[in-house]
Scaffold this active site. Sequence first.
Site, PDB file in Angstrom:
ATOM      1  N   TRP A 104    -106.317 -38.521 -10.749  1.00  0.00           N
ATOM      2  CA  TRP A 104    -107.242 -37.535 -10.137  1.00  0.00           C
ATOM      3  C   TRP A 104    -107.167 -37.375  -8.727  1.00  0.00           C
ATOM      4  O   TRP A 104    -107.318 -36.292  -8.137  1.00  0.00           O
ATOM      5  CB  TRP A 104    -108.653 -37.700 -10.812  1.00  0.00           C
ATOM      6  CG  TRP A 104    -108.576 -37.480 -12.224  1.00  0.00           C
ATOM      7  CD1 TRP A 104    -108.870 -38.424 -13.232  1.00  0.00           C
ATOM      8  CD2 TRP A 104    -108.329 -36.248 -13.055  1.00  0.00           C
ATOM      9  NE1 TRP A 104    -108.711 -37.813 -14.397  1.00  0.00           N
ATOM     10  CE2 TRP A 104    -108.447 -36.589 -14.289  1.00  0.00           C
ATOM     11  CE3 TRP A 104    -108.051 -35.020 -12.710  1.00  0.00           C
ATOM     12  CZ2 TRP A 104    -108.366 -35.567 -15.548  1.00  0.00           C
ATOM     13  CZ3 TRP A 104    -107.811 -34.057 -13.670  1.00  0.00           C
ATOM     14  CH2 TRP A 104    -107.886 -34.355 -15.073  1.00  0.00           C
ATOM     15  N   ASP A 174    -115.356 -37.896  -5.924  1.00  0.00           N
ATOM     16  CA  ASP A 174    -115.414 -37.428  -7.291  1.00  0.00           C
ATOM     17  C   ASP A 174    -115.921 -38.696  -8.152  1.00  0.00           C
ATOM     18  O   ASP A 174    -115.391 -39.486  -8.473  1.00  0.00           O
ATOM     19  CB  ASP A 174    -113.908 -37.150  -7.888  1.00  0.00           C
ATOM     20  CG  ASP A 174    -113.514 -36.576  -9.124  1.00  0.00           C
ATOM     21  OD1 ASP A 174    -114.694 -36.637  -9.857  1.00  0.00           O
ATOM     22  OD2 ASP A 174    -112.468 -36.401  -9.354  1.00  0.00           O
ATOM     23  N   LYS A 198    -117.996 -36.022 -19.315  1.00  0.00           N
ATOM     24  CA  LYS A 198    -117.715 -37.404 -19.381  1.00  0.00           C
ATOM     25  C   LYS A 198    -118.839 -38.175 -19.561  1.00  0.00           C
ATOM     26  O   LYS A 198    -118.772 -38.846 -20.766  1.00  0.00           O
ATOM     27  CB  LYS A 198    -116.837 -38.038 -18.248  1.00  0.00           C
ATOM     28  CG  LYS A 198    -115.254 -37.874 -18.125  1.00  0.00           C
ATOM     29  CD  LYS A 198    -114.704 -36.363 -18.040  1.00  0.00           C
ATOM     30  CE  LYS A 198    -113.468 -36.131 -17.921  1.00  0.00           C
ATOM     31  NZ  LYS A 198    -112.729 -36.323 -16.952  1.00  0.00           N
TER      32      LYS A 198
HETATM   33  C1  LIG Z   1    -112.040 -35.278 -15.972  1.00  0.00           C
HETATM   34  C2  LIG Z   1    -111.999 -35.488 -14.590  1.00  0.00           C
HETATM   35  C3  LIG Z   1    -111.485 -34.510 -13.649  1.00  0.00           C
HETATM   36  C4  LIG Z   1    -111.122 -33.254 -14.134  1.00  0.00           C
HETATM   37  O1  LIG Z   1    -112.378 -32.560 -14.861  1.00  0.00           O
HETATM   38  P1  LIG Z   1    -112.417 -31.028 -15.277  1.00  0.00           P
HETATM   39  O2  LIG Z   1    -113.644 -30.627 -15.613  1.00  0.00           O
HETATM   40  O3  LIG Z   1    -111.752 -30.941 -16.544  1.00  0.00           O
HETATM   41  O4  LIG Z   1    -111.744 -30.288 -14.306  1.00  0.00           O
HETATM   42  C5  LIG Z   1    -111.415 -34.567 -12.684  1.00  0.00           C
HETATM   43  N1  LIG Z   1    -111.722 -36.018 -12.138  1.00  0.00           N
HETATM   44  C6  LIG Z   1    -111.851 -37.107 -12.791  1.00  0.00           C
HETATM   45  C7  LIG Z   1    -112.145 -38.278 -11.997  1.00  0.00           C
HETATM   46  C8  LIG Z   1    -112.071 -36.767 -14.283  1.00  0.00           C
HETATM   47  O5  LIG Z   1    -112.274 -37.922 -14.715  1.00  0.00           O
END
Ligand SMILES: *Cc1c(COP(=O)(O)O)cnc(C)c1O
Length: 362
Positions: A104, A174, A198
């Site tokens: 990511w 993030d 998540k």
């Molecule tokens: C799932 C995830 C993303 C992407 O998220 P979306 O909402 O599907 O765009 C980005 N960074 C991390 C760490 C993730 O776990």
Amino acid sequence: MTERVYNFSPGPAVLPLKVLEEAQRNLVALPQIGISPLEISHRSPWFQGVLDETEANLRRLLAIPDHYRIVFMQGGSRLQFSLVAMNLLRGTGRSADYVVTGSWGQMAMQEAAREGTARAAYNSKPHNFDRLPQHGELELDPRARYVHLTSNETIQGVQFQSDLDAGGVPLVADLSSDFLCRPLDMSRYGLIYACAQKNAGPAGVTIVILRDDVLAQIDEGLPTMLDYRSFVKEKSLINTPPVFAIYLVMLVTRWLLDDVGGLAAMLEINRRKAGLLYDVIDGSRGFYRGHAQPNARSLMNVTFRLPDDATQDEFVKQAKARGLVELKGHRSVGGIRASIYNAMPMAGVEKLRDFMREFARL
Ligand SMILES: *Cc1c(COP(=O)(O)O)cnc(C)c1O
């Protein structure tokens, strides 16, 4: 009623049963209002109450000071990869540092590179993203506009163990897959983003927390829907926000406060849950091989391999027969990934631990 299984999916992921039951009770008609949360106006007093409580709960859980703003956006964390750079990196002579510890973070850096200079201050790709920067390995540029990191790399199961100190440079993080899994030192962060699906709610809403001095750095000229300042100014109500998703985030934060007892308590539980699985891996005499180095292990996504693909497939199949589902690792790395977010009950992790022992004949 249909039986629930233990869902180890990385996202969308398990939600607290209490939250689902409350949403179910109110789905057809909210008490005293008689309208479904799926039908109600985003300009209604009820929804203003939802926005206010969600924000207040997040402030309490994370001890967020007054000079930070909280907004609710759409487009997922992938859109944030672009927005962070559009809002903070566009412009000549600017550069940002990316600490890349997994897939990511790598993608975030690639998106930022469309907007300006995105430098890898660290990149563990040569090590197959199994580790964190060790002392002295991080090459931060003191003139960077920001330092970006991925708190928990969901695919590799690599998690920062504490809040990084980026010196005077704003830290942009993030937190998609470990938001609300533990307390944070908010003073370290200039901007945090987390898609809800998540650890905080269903898909459809992304929570963004920004410090006032970071907001003040944004140049004029961005489209309204891509400018953090418009979301702050209109209090997340520029257009129709994902009402139902935000309502569920409110219920999840309420659960964390009232039932779990806050994020310090949540962290204790998360440590115990993850410990159960890592102990089996470490005690399996090499049958299970953890992907992340021990000092980088994630509390949220436990990643490991079995001796070969056929055994791995058999593991997934037998687990499923016991009601333990979605254990297959991400297609890019293979192996097994058990995502054990806040809402995964201890009983689910214990059941997986027992199965892992039995399968490895330990
Ligand atoms: C799932 C995830 C993303 C992407 O998220 P979306 O909402 O599907 O765009 C980005 N960074 C991390 C760490 C993730 O776990």
